[in-house]
Design a protein around this motif. Sequence first.
Motif, PDB file in Angstrom:
ATOM      1  N   GLY A  34     -11.118  25.812 -42.254  1.00 47.36           N
ATOM      2  CA  GLY A  34     -10.525  26.447 -41.088  1.00 47.36           C
ATOM      3  C   GLY A  34      -9.017  26.467 -41.200  1.00 47.36           C
ATOM      4  N   PRO A  35      -8.335  27.035 -40.198  1.00 45.94           N
ATOM      5  CA  PRO A  35      -6.866  27.079 -40.240  1.00 45.94           C
ATOM      6  C   PRO A  35      -6.279  25.676 -40.135  1.00 45.94           C
ATOM      7  CG  PRO A  35      -7.673  27.821 -38.108  1.00 45.94           C
ATOM      8  CD  PRO A  35      -8.872  27.650 -38.972  1.00 45.94           C
ATOM      9  N   ARG A  36      -5.218  25.448 -40.891  1.00 43.71           N
ATOM     10  CA  ARG A  36      -4.545  24.152 -40.884  1.00 43.71           C
ATOM     11  C   ARG A  36      -3.039  24.360 -40.831  1.00 43.71           C
ATOM     12  NH1 ARG A  36      -8.894  22.898 -39.859  1.00 43.71           N
ATOM     13  NH2 ARG A  36     -10.295  21.373 -40.830  1.00 43.71           N
ATOM     14  N   VAL A  37      -2.343  23.337 -40.310  1.00 44.17           N
ATOM     15  CA  VAL A  37      -0.884  23.349 -40.295  1.00 44.17           C
ATOM     16  C   VAL A  37      -0.385  21.985 -40.749  1.00 44.17           C
ATOM     17  CG1 VAL A  37      -0.810  22.694 -37.837  1.00 44.17           C
ATOM     18  CG2 VAL A  37       1.194  23.774 -38.904  1.00 44.17           C
ATOM     19  N   ALA A  38       0.684  22.002 -41.511  1.00 43.97           N
ATOM     20  CA  ALA A  38       1.372  20.773 -41.905  1.00 43.97           C
ATOM     21  C   ALA A  38       2.817  20.890 -41.467  1.00 43.97           C
ATOM     22  CB  ALA A  38       1.286  20.573 -43.420  1.00 43.97           C
ATOM     23  N   HIS A  39       3.449  19.758 -41.219  1.00 42.25           N
ATOM     24  CA  HIS A  39       4.841  19.735 -40.744  1.00 42.25           C
ATOM     25  C   HIS A  39       5.678  19.019 -41.794  1.00 42.25           C
ATOM     26  CE1 HIS A  39       3.243  21.042 -36.874  1.00 42.25           C
ATOM     27  NE2 HIS A  39       2.277  20.172 -37.104  1.00 42.25           N
ATOM     28  N   ALA A  40       6.763  19.680 -42.228  1.00 40.12           N
ATOM     29  CA  ALA A  40       7.492  19.145 -43.370  1.00 40.12           C
ATOM     30  C   ALA A  40       8.952  19.537 -43.353  1.00 40.12           C
ATOM     31  CB  ALA A  40       6.854  19.661 -44.667  1.00 40.12           C
ATOM     32  N   PRO A  41       9.816  18.681 -43.919  1.00 38.55           N
ATOM     33  CA  PRO A  41      11.204  19.104 -44.166  1.00 38.55           C
ATOM     34  C   PRO A  41      11.201  20.189 -45.225  1.00 38.55           C
ATOM     35  CG  PRO A  41      10.784  16.972 -45.181  1.00 38.55           C
ATOM     36  CD  PRO A  41       9.563  17.302 -44.382  1.00 38.55           C
ATOM     37  N   VAL A  42      12.132  21.128 -45.091  1.00 32.51           N
ATOM     38  CA  VAL A  42      12.172  22.269 -46.011  1.00 32.51           C
ATOM     39  C   VAL A  42      13.569  22.454 -46.581  1.00 32.51           C
ATOM     40  CG1 VAL A  42      10.254  23.479 -44.904  1.00 32.51           C
ATOM     41  CG2 VAL A  42      12.588  23.892 -44.101  1.00 32.51           C
ATOM     42  N   VAL A  43      13.607  23.082 -47.762  1.00 30.59           N
ATOM     43  CA  VAL A  43      14.869  23.417 -48.433  1.00 30.59           C
ATOM     44  C   VAL A  43      14.833  24.899 -48.760  1.00 30.59           C
ATOM     45  CG1 VAL A  43      16.362  23.001 -50.415  1.00 30.59           C
ATOM     46  CG2 VAL A  43      15.047  21.105 -49.432  1.00 30.59           C
ATOM     47  N   LEU A  44      15.748  25.660 -48.169  1.00 25.69           N
ATOM     48  CA  LEU A  44      15.856  27.091 -48.428  1.00 25.69           C
ATOM     49  C   LEU A  44      16.828  27.317 -49.579  1.00 25.69           C
ATOM     50  CD1 LEU A  44      15.034  29.954 -47.350  1.00 25.69           C
ATOM     51  CD2 LEU A  44      17.130  29.868 -45.972  1.00 25.69           C
ATOM     52  N   SER A  45      16.443  28.166 -50.529  1.00 24.45           N
ATOM     53  CA  SER A  45      17.315  28.444 -51.669  1.00 24.45           C
ATOM     54  C   SER A  45      18.587  29.155 -51.225  1.00 24.45           C
ATOM     55  CB  SER A  45      16.573  29.293 -52.706  1.00 24.45           C
ATOM     56  OG  SER A  45      16.218  30.548 -52.161  1.00 24.45           O
ATOM     57  N   ASP A  46      19.598  29.112 -52.082  1.00 28.27           N
ATOM     58  CA  ASP A  46      20.887  29.715 -51.742  1.00 28.27           C
ATOM     59  C   ASP A  46      20.772  31.207 -51.456  1.00 28.27           C
ATOM     60  OD1 ASP A  46      22.117  27.259 -52.016  1.00 28.27           O
ATOM     61  OD2 ASP A  46      22.780  27.634 -54.080  1.00 28.27           O
ATOM     62  N   ASP A  47      19.848  31.882 -52.147  1.00 29.76           N
ATOM     63  CA  ASP A  47      19.679  33.324 -51.926  1.00 29.76           C
ATOM     64  C   ASP A  47      18.622  33.634 -50.866  1.00 29.76           C
ATOM     65  OD1 ASP A  47      17.362  32.668 -53.254  1.00 29.76           O
ATOM     66  OD2 ASP A  47      17.658  34.065 -54.923  1.00 29.76           O
ATOM     67  N   ALA A  48      18.115  32.595 -50.202  1.00 26.40           N
ATOM     68  CA  ALA A  48      17.117  32.728 -49.131  1.00 26.40           C
ATOM     69  C   ALA A  48      15.844  33.426 -49.604  1.00 26.40           C
ATOM     70  CB  ALA A  48      17.705  33.450 -47.917  1.00 26.40           C
ATOM     71  N   ALA A  49      15.526  33.286 -50.894  1.00 27.29           N
ATOM     72  CA  ALA A  49      14.330  33.928 -51.441  1.00 27.29           C
ATOM     73  C   ALA A  49      13.139  32.989 -51.527  1.00 27.29           C
ATOM     74  CB  ALA A  49      14.626  34.499 -52.825  1.00 27.29           C
ATOM     75  N   THR A  50      13.406  31.689 -51.563  1.00 25.56           N
ATOM     76  CA  THR A  50      12.317  30.722 -51.675  1.00 25.56           C
ATOM     77  C   THR A  50      12.523  29.570 -50.700  1.00 25.56           C
ATOM     78  OG1 THR A  50      13.410  29.458 -53.433  1.00 25.56           O
ATOM     79  CG2 THR A  50      11.935  31.238 -54.118  1.00 25.56           C
ATOM     80  N   LEU A  51      11.410  28.965 -50.311  1.00 22.40           N
ATOM     81  CA  LEU A  51      11.414  27.811 -49.418  1.00 22.40           C
ATOM     82  C   LEU A  51      10.601  26.710 -50.079  1.00 22.40           C
ATOM     83  CD1 LEU A  51      12.318  27.123 -46.391  1.00 22.40           C
ATOM     84  CD2 LEU A  51       9.889  27.416 -45.855  1.00 22.40           C
ATOM     85  N   GLN A  52      11.222  25.556 -50.281  1.00 20.50           N
ATOM     86  CA  GLN A  52      10.516  24.432 -50.883  1.00 20.50           C
ATOM     87  C   GLN A  52      10.208  23.367 -49.841  1.00 20.50           C
ATOM     88  OE1 GLN A  52      12.467  22.796 -54.334  1.00 20.50           O
ATOM     89  NE2 GLN A  52      11.992  24.588 -55.601  1.00 20.50           N
ATOM     90  N   PHE A  53       9.103  22.651 -50.073  1.00 20.83           N
ATOM     91  CA  PHE A  53       8.705  21.544 -49.202  1.00 20.83           C
ATOM     92  C   PHE A  53       7.756  20.642 -49.982  1.00 20.83           C
ATOM     93  CE2 PHE A  53       5.779  25.037 -48.636  1.00 20.83           C
ATOM     94  CZ  PHE A  53       4.518  24.454 -48.588  1.00 20.83           C
TER      95      PHE A  53
END
Length: 202
Positions: A34-53
Amino acid sequence: MHPDPSFRPKQGDLPALFVREIAFAGIFAGTPDGPRVAHAPVVLSDDAATLQFHLARGNGLTKHLEGASALAVVQGPDAYVSASWYAAPDQVPTWNYVAIEMEGVIHKLEVVELVAQLDRLSAQHEARIGANPPWTRDKMNPVRFAKMAEAITGFEMRITAWRSTLKLSQNKAPDERERVAAGIEASGHGALAHLMRQLGNR
């Protein structure tokens, strides 16, 4: 995302600024359970093209994210808006809020990429809190750090779509908007009132 185009940010760099400032997101995806959600700190790349967690290996989403389409949501300030704050009659209560959505496909990071993410994350936030000297993993026993890193999995989302809502009463007349901002400020939501005054008229 709110359907009213009045609530789209006109400043193109504003959504990325919110993501970097708040730096915490809900990661939503469908799974066989089923649908799930996780909560996490994130890091956005300098060019705002990728999000890491990163997530704990035991998190309900972790084993399902490789190659999955997912949605990351960053919530900004929000507050109830009383209809009594409007001068115009026949109004109803509502809610003002900031929400940034990012959609994309996720892939798992290699260990070296995960460690780089952790280093960047701690460096950003140590600088923000003014730690002197800042914490770094060099202060840890390397064996202990490696063992703790094994308990988490790093991910990267390649962002294919941004959807942003800044609902700040932009659809109201300036005098009405100021009354709402004053009411929100008086109710203890100063950050949202400030946003309304700074961005609502642009």
